[in-house]
Write an enzyme that holds these catalytic residues in place. Structure first.
Site, PDB file in Angstrom:
ATOM      1  N   THR A 127     -11.769   3.352  -0.230  1.00  0.00           N
ATOM      2  CA  THR A 127     -10.832   2.350   0.219  1.00  0.00           C
ATOM      3  C   THR A 127     -10.908   2.238   1.740  1.00  0.00           C
ATOM      4  O   THR A 127     -11.206   3.212   2.412  1.00  0.00           O
ATOM      5  CB  THR A 127      -9.456   2.874  -0.252  1.00  0.00           C
ATOM      6  N   ARG A 155      -4.659  -2.975 -13.836  1.00  0.00           N
ATOM      7  CA  ARG A 155      -4.193  -1.735 -13.191  1.00  0.00           C
ATOM      8  C   ARG A 155      -3.989  -1.960 -11.688  1.00  0.00           C
ATOM      9  O   ARG A 155      -4.814  -2.560 -11.018  1.00  0.00           O
ATOM     10  CB  ARG A 155      -5.225  -0.636 -13.431  1.00  0.00           C
ATOM     11  N   ILE A 156      -2.897  -1.462 -11.163  1.00  0.00           N
ATOM     12  CA  ILE A 156      -2.620  -1.546  -9.726  1.00  0.00           C
ATOM     13  C   ILE A 156      -2.514  -0.124  -9.192  1.00  0.00           C
ATOM     14  O   ILE A 156      -1.887   0.735  -9.820  1.00  0.00           O
ATOM     15  CB  ILE A 156      -1.305  -2.328  -9.484  1.00  0.00           C
ATOM     16  N   GLY A 157      -3.136   0.126  -8.057  1.00  0.00           N
ATOM     17  CA  GLY A 157      -3.129   1.478  -7.490  1.00  0.00           C
ATOM     18  C   GLY A 157      -2.031   1.681  -6.470  1.00  0.00           C
ATOM     19  O   GLY A 157      -1.049   0.928  -6.396  1.00  0.00           O
ATOM     20  N   ASP A 158      -2.202   2.701  -5.660  1.00  0.00           N
ATOM     21  CA  ASP A 158      -1.190   3.071  -4.665  1.00  0.00           C
ATOM     22  C   ASP A 158      -1.247   2.217  -3.395  1.00  0.00           C
ATOM     23  O   ASP A 158      -0.249   2.114  -2.670  1.00  0.00           O
ATOM     24  CB  ASP A 158      -1.411   4.523  -4.228  1.00  0.00           C
ATOM     25  N   THR A 178      -6.046   7.189   0.709  1.00  0.00           N
ATOM     26  CA  THR A 178      -7.132   6.920  -0.234  1.00  0.00           C
ATOM     27  C   THR A 178      -7.200   8.083  -1.225  1.00  0.00           C
ATOM     28  O   THR A 178      -6.736   9.182  -0.932  1.00  0.00           O
ATOM     29  CB  THR A 178      -8.475   6.720   0.497  1.00  0.00           C
ATOM     30  N   GLY A 179      -7.748   7.796  -2.392  1.00  0.00           N
ATOM     31  CA  GLY A 179      -7.825   8.845  -3.410  1.00  0.00           C
ATOM     32  C   GLY A 179      -7.242   8.340  -4.717  1.00  0.00           C
ATOM     33  O   GLY A 179      -7.114   7.132  -4.919  1.00  0.00           O
ATOM     34  N   ASN A 180      -6.880   9.246  -5.582  1.00  0.00           N
ATOM     35  CA  ASN A 180      -6.397   8.871  -6.907  1.00  0.00           C
ATOM     36  C   ASN A 180      -5.028   8.176  -6.818  1.00  0.00           C
ATOM     37  O   ASN A 180      -4.012   8.790  -6.510  1.00  0.00           O
ATOM     38  CB  ASN A 180      -6.305  10.133  -7.779  1.00  0.00           C
ATOM     39  N   GLY A 181      -5.048   6.863  -7.075  1.00  0.00           N
ATOM     40  CA  GLY A 181      -3.862   6.051  -6.845  1.00  0.00           C
ATOM     41  C   GLY A 181      -2.675   6.432  -7.710  1.00  0.00           C
ATOM     42  O   GLY A 181      -1.521   6.374  -7.266  1.00  0.00           O
TER      43      GLY A 181
HETATM   44  N1  LIG Z   1     -10.664   4.893  -3.588  1.00  0.00           N
HETATM   45  C1  LIG Z   1      -9.371   4.736  -3.510  1.00  0.00           C
HETATM   46  O1  LIG Z   1      -8.797   5.117  -2.536  1.00  0.00           O
HETATM   47  C2  LIG Z   1      -8.665   4.135  -4.678  1.00  0.00           C
HETATM   48  C3  LIG Z   1      -7.237   3.738  -4.476  1.00  0.00           C
HETATM   49  N2  LIG Z   1      -6.426   4.748  -3.872  1.00  0.00           N
HETATM   50  C4  LIG Z   1      -6.663   3.373  -5.814  1.00  0.00           C
HETATM   51  O2  LIG Z   1      -6.360   4.248  -6.573  1.00  0.00           O
HETATM   52  O3  LIG Z   1      -6.570   2.206  -6.100  1.00  0.00           O
END
Ligand SMILES: NC(=O)C[C@H](N)C(=O)O
Length: 274
Positions: A127, A155-158, A178-181
């Site tokens: 991201t 799906r919507i992330g963080d 960034t990371g697992n939303g």
């Molecule tokens: N690579 C990412 O940071 C993905 C983002 N945080 C999401 O889960 O949508």
């Protein structure tokens, strides 16, 4: 950066289970707490600009899906031909992701299967996030993402969730994650970090490290954050193996990707001197 296929945002964003780029973005300014967020955006090169238009030109803060796309058209955004943002690399990442799922053949949201950031196997590393502070202490944050490879459509992330992956408040600082939303939003990562700064006097680095370590222990999922506190201190921390980051202060450009890395280049005088 949304035009660069090395990043998971805009062109080169990762793909849904059905092979589309569906993007989220958010922008926020800390002086007014004004913000604009968008989700489920397709075929637009710069979703962050659309988020900014939502902030500046509507009486709302968050638009998603068909309504967001209709607003984009009305606001003059170029809608690219379908599939223009899809790269071969992203297609390969989706294929690899599907092949790696030997348990079930559906777009399940099994957390164990989600790649951590920096993982080369299932798509672009990350991201795009930006945090900034000006000479008057005004902070701002912006995040733009394609999400995670193989996500369910819708799906919507963080990233567009204020207090989750993005936040800015002059009283506390600014954050982009960034990371697992799914994990970042459940743990309210941005607001937790900013609470530690505002109410407990931690620096951006201390607060960012503390919250990400706690999150990783609690959920067994990794994340990375860039932050700035009201004193202008930077926080750069990740519990993933890698996260690419860069910042400029004066004429020094710093950047890195692996843990402990801090490469410095002198890039000449900045155009505006403080
Ligand atoms: N690579 C990412 O940071 C993905 C983002 N945080 C999401 O889960 O949508």
């Amino acid at each position: 950066m949304e035009e660069n296929d090395q990043f998971n945002a805009g062109y080169g964003g990762v793909l849904t289970w059905e092979g589309n780029v569906e993007m989220d973005a958010a922008i926020m300014e800390g002086a007014t707490l004004d913000a604009g967020c968008v989700s489920l955006i397709r075929d637009i090169l710069h979703p962050i600009a659309l988020a900014r238009s939502v902030m500046e030109k509507t009486r709302h803060k968050y638009l998603a899906g068909d309504g967001a796309m209709a607003f984009a058209i009305e606001d003059g955004f170029e809608i690219l031909p379908e599939g223009s943002l899809v790269t071969e690399r992203a297609k390969k990442a989706l294929e690899d992701y599907k092949n790696s799922l030997n348990k079930t053949n559906s777009a399940c949201d099994d957390e164990e299967e989600q790649p951590e950031i920096g993982d080369k196997v299932f798509g672009s590393p990350g991201t795009v996030g930006a945090v900034a502070i000006d000479a008057y202490g005004n902070v701002a944050a912006a995040t733009s993402t394609g999400g995670i490879t193989g996500k369910m459509p819708g799906r919507i992330g963080d990233s567009p969730i204020l207090g989750g992956g993005t936040y800015a408040d002059n009283a506390a600082g600014c954050i982009s994650a960034t990371g697992n939303g799914e994990t970042i939003m459940r743990y309210n990562v941005a607001s937790r970090i900013l609470s530690l700064i505002e109410h407990f006097g931690l620096t951006a680095q201390e607060a960012t490290a503390a919250v990400l370590e706690q999150m990783t222990v609690r959920f067994n999922q990794t994340a990375g954050v860039i932050s700035i506190d009201p004193n202008g201190n930077l926080g750069i921390y990740f519990t993933s193996r890698r996260m690419s980051w860069a910042y400029q202060r004066g004429d020094e450009l710093h950047y890195g990707i692996d843990k402990g890395e801090d490469i410095v280049e002198i890039i000449g005088e900045p155009r505006v001197k403080f």
